[in-house]
Each structure stands twice: as structure tokens, then as C-alpha cells.
Scaffold this motif. Sequence first.
Motif, PDB file in Angstrom:
ATOM      1  N   UNK A  29       0.821  -1.204   0.000  1.00 12.55           N
ATOM      2  CA  UNK A  29       0.000   0.000   0.000  1.00 12.55           C
ATOM      3  C   UNK A  29       0.857   1.257   0.000  1.00 12.55           C
ATOM      4  N   UNK A  30       1.810   1.329   0.908  1.00 10.04           N
ATOM      5  CA  UNK A  30       2.556   2.571   1.096  1.00 10.04           C
ATOM      6  C   UNK A  30       3.548   2.857  -0.023  1.00 10.04           C
ATOM      7  N   UNK A  31       4.224   1.825  -0.551  1.00  9.53           N
ATOM      8  CA  UNK A  31       5.230   2.050  -1.577  1.00  9.53           C
ATOM      9  C   UNK A  31       4.644   2.655  -2.853  1.00  9.53           C
ATOM     10  N   UNK A  32       3.545   2.125  -3.400  1.00  6.64           N
ATOM     11  CA  UNK A  32       2.973   2.763  -4.597  1.00  6.64           C
ATOM     12  C   UNK A  32       2.537   4.205  -4.358  1.00  6.64           C
ATOM     13  N   UNK A  33       2.072   4.533  -3.145  1.00  9.67           N
ATOM     14  CA  UNK A  33       1.671   5.910  -2.848  1.00  9.67           C
ATOM     15  C   UNK A  33       2.883   6.840  -2.910  1.00  9.67           C
ATOM     16  N   UNK A  34       4.013   6.392  -2.359  1.00 13.83           N
ATOM     17  CA  UNK A  34       5.223   7.215  -2.425  1.00 13.83           C
ATOM     18  C   UNK A  34       5.668   7.438  -3.868  1.00 13.83           C
ATOM     19  N   UNK A  35       5.517   6.417  -4.707  1.00 18.51           N
ATOM     20  CA  UNK A  35       5.820   6.602  -6.127  1.00 18.51           C
ATOM     21  C   UNK A  35       4.851   7.598  -6.759  1.00 18.51           C
ATOM     22  N   UNK A  40      11.458   9.085  -6.374  1.00 21.05           N
ATOM     23  CA  UNK A  40      12.136   8.061  -7.176  1.00 21.05           C
ATOM     24  C   UNK A  40      12.027   6.702  -6.486  1.00 21.05           C
ATOM     25  N   UNK A  41      12.033   5.605  -7.259  1.00 21.11           N
ATOM     26  CA  UNK A  41      11.807   4.280  -6.661  1.00 21.11           C
ATOM     27  C   UNK A  41      12.727   3.925  -5.503  1.00 21.11           C
ATOM     28  N   UNK A  42      14.042   4.162  -5.639  1.00 14.68           N
ATOM     29  CA  UNK A  42      14.960   3.781  -4.570  1.00 14.68           C
ATOM     30  C   UNK A  42      14.748   4.654  -3.335  1.00 14.68           C
ATOM     31  N   UNK A  98      17.963   1.642 -12.175  1.00 12.77           N
ATOM     32  CA  UNK A  98      17.199   1.007 -13.244  1.00 12.77           C
ATOM     33  C   UNK A  98      16.920  -0.457 -12.940  1.00 12.77           C
ATOM     34  N   UNK A  99      17.854  -1.113 -12.248  1.00  9.08           N
ATOM     35  CA  UNK A  99      17.654  -2.521 -11.878  1.00  9.08           C
ATOM     36  C   UNK A  99      16.495  -2.645 -10.913  1.00  9.08           C
ATOM     37  N   UNK A 100      16.466  -1.767  -9.907  1.00 14.16           N
ATOM     38  CA  UNK A 100      15.370  -1.803  -8.942  1.00 14.16           C
ATOM     39  C   UNK A 100      14.038  -1.540  -9.638  1.00 14.16           C
ATOM     40  N   UNK A 101      14.021  -0.541 -10.533  1.00 19.19           N
ATOM     41  CA  UNK A 101      12.794  -0.226 -11.240  1.00 19.19           C
ATOM     42  C   UNK A 101      12.303  -1.374 -12.099  1.00 19.19           C
ATOM     43  N   UNK A 204      21.638   6.395   2.866  1.00 21.18           N
ATOM     44  CA  UNK A 204      20.694   6.493   1.755  1.00 21.18           C
ATOM     45  C   UNK A 204      20.108   7.898   1.652  1.00 21.18           C
ATOM     46  N   UNK A 205      19.565   8.179   0.485  1.00 19.48           N
ATOM     47  CA  UNK A 205      18.835   9.425   0.250  1.00 19.48           C
ATOM     48  C   UNK A 205      17.391   9.201   0.669  1.00 19.48           C
ATOM     49  N   UNK A 206      16.976   9.884   1.738  1.00 19.70           N
ATOM     50  CA  UNK A 206      15.634   9.702   2.277  1.00 19.70           C
ATOM     51  C   UNK A 206      14.815  10.978   2.113  1.00 19.70           C
ATOM     52  N   UNK A 207      13.514  10.809   1.975  1.00 20.88           N
ATOM     53  CA  UNK A 207      12.596  11.934   2.036  1.00 20.88           C
ATOM     54  C   UNK A 207      12.015  11.957   3.451  1.00 20.88           C
ATOM     55  N   UNK A 208      12.542  12.851   4.293  1.00 18.18           N
ATOM     56  CA  UNK A 208      12.202  12.820   5.707  1.00 18.18           C
ATOM     57  C   UNK A 208      10.760  13.231   5.977  1.00 18.18           C
ATOM     58  N   UNK A 209      10.178  13.993   5.063  1.00 20.95           N
ATOM     59  CA  UNK A 209       8.754  14.302   5.212  1.00 20.95           C
ATOM     60  C   UNK A 209       7.926  13.027   5.076  1.00 20.95           C
TER      61      UNK A 209
END
Length: 254
Positions: A29-35, A40-42, A98-101, A204-209
Motif C-alpha cells: 500500500x505505502x510504496x505505490x503511494x510514495x511513487x 524516485x523508486x529507490x 534502473x535494476x530496482x525499477x 541512503x537518500x531519504x525523504x524525511x517528510x
Amino acid sequence: MSGLEQLAVLAAGLGAGVLTSTVGVASLLSFPVLLAVGLPPVVANASNTVGLLPGAVSGSLGYRAELRVHPRLTWSVLLACGTGAVAGAFLLLSLPAEVFGAVVPWLILFTCLLVGVQPRLSARLRSRHDGGTPVDRTAMSRTTRVFCALTGVYGGYFGAGSGVMAMAVLGLGLDVEMRVLNALKTLAVMAGNLVAGAIFVVVADLDWTAVGLLALGSVGGGYVGARIGRRLPPTVLRSLVVAAGVAAAVGLLV
């Protein structure tokens, strides 16, 4: 993120917390919402892992009594999944985005398959303990330990459905009560998220919000999920999760 997007992420965290206490596949549920809000996926995956960590920790704390039944086994699961999560986290950070995507849609579809067969799998595991005394297999074999570590690798790399994987691996490799098995499954998910989350916080690069909103929502959702789980048929929840996961995977593939 706009105000509406922040509200969507908060709601996703709440829903993910509910799923943690019911179906157990919160990231679907949460991962697709963040996309959907533009991450970015990673970055989305790493932020998702860190943001849902409070809910995973609180869930494990709720199983304190069950985890004390076989303390050596508890530590074995914790160490195996935690060690595997280190490898999974570094795979996520070292491989090209690109591999993760390219891999994630297929991981989501595989997870949906696991969610779909979970009732039959759980019934088979439960039937092994009915009508007789279970065989005394309360220590992990080498094979079970390896597959438990691989579950941790998956949890560190992506994670959606890692609880279902852990239930399958531990249920087939051990003979313990179902309540203890469920506690160990929850612990396995927590171990993977905790180790991978610690690595992501540092490198890692995080979106803290997004992390904060998910954390806030998931803590509340964990408590709400227990009540909803008693009233809403699990089949309905499971069907919704599979439908959402397939839609997210198709959207990523198109």
C-alpha cells in the motif's frame, strides 16, 4: 509535496499499519503511494522502510510473551534475518536504480501470489499441529537458517510480503505453536526493517517528510488494525491488497 500529497502519505501510513496487524503486507500500500507523489523508486523504498519501522517494532513488542517461549530460537531468527537484511540493503544502494525499477513490478506480482495463497498455506501449517503432538523441532536447521537469511535479504532490498515469506520458511522448518510462529514472523519482519532502516538512515537518500508521515500513520494504524481485523473478513482485505498490488505492478510495467 503538496498538502494533499502529504495527507495521502499519512493515510498510506495509517493503512500500512492496519495491514501490518491484519494481512501483513504493508508496503504494497505505502510504496505505490510514495511513487505516486513523485519520489524516485529507490528513495521511495528506503523512506518506506524507515517510515514503517515504528509499526514493526510495536508489533514485535506486542508478542513479548510468545517470543520468550523459545528464547534461543528468537535470537536465531533475529540474527539470521538481520544479517540477511544487511546484504539486501547494500544491494538496493549499490545496484543501479534502473535494476530496482525493473525488478520491483515482478517482486510485487510475486508478493501478490504469496498473499493469494496465504490462507491455504496457513491452513496446511496449522493442520500439522492438529490432532497430535508436534515433533520437537524448536531449533533452526542449517537449511532453515539459510532461507531465513534470504528472507532478510528480500526484506532489506524491497520487503513487501516478507512476512508471508517468513511465515512459510519458519512454518516449514519448525514445529512450534501457531501463536509463536506468528510472533517469530513479526520479529523477522522487524529485524529486516530495523537493520535496513539503520543503514538507510546513515547512507541512503531519504525523504524525511515521507518518513515522518509514514511513521505517524503506521503507529496509529497498528492499533486500529487490531479492531478492524476482528470485524472485516480477511478475504476482503486480502483481495483488496492483491488488487492494489497488481494495479501497482501493471502501472510500473506500462
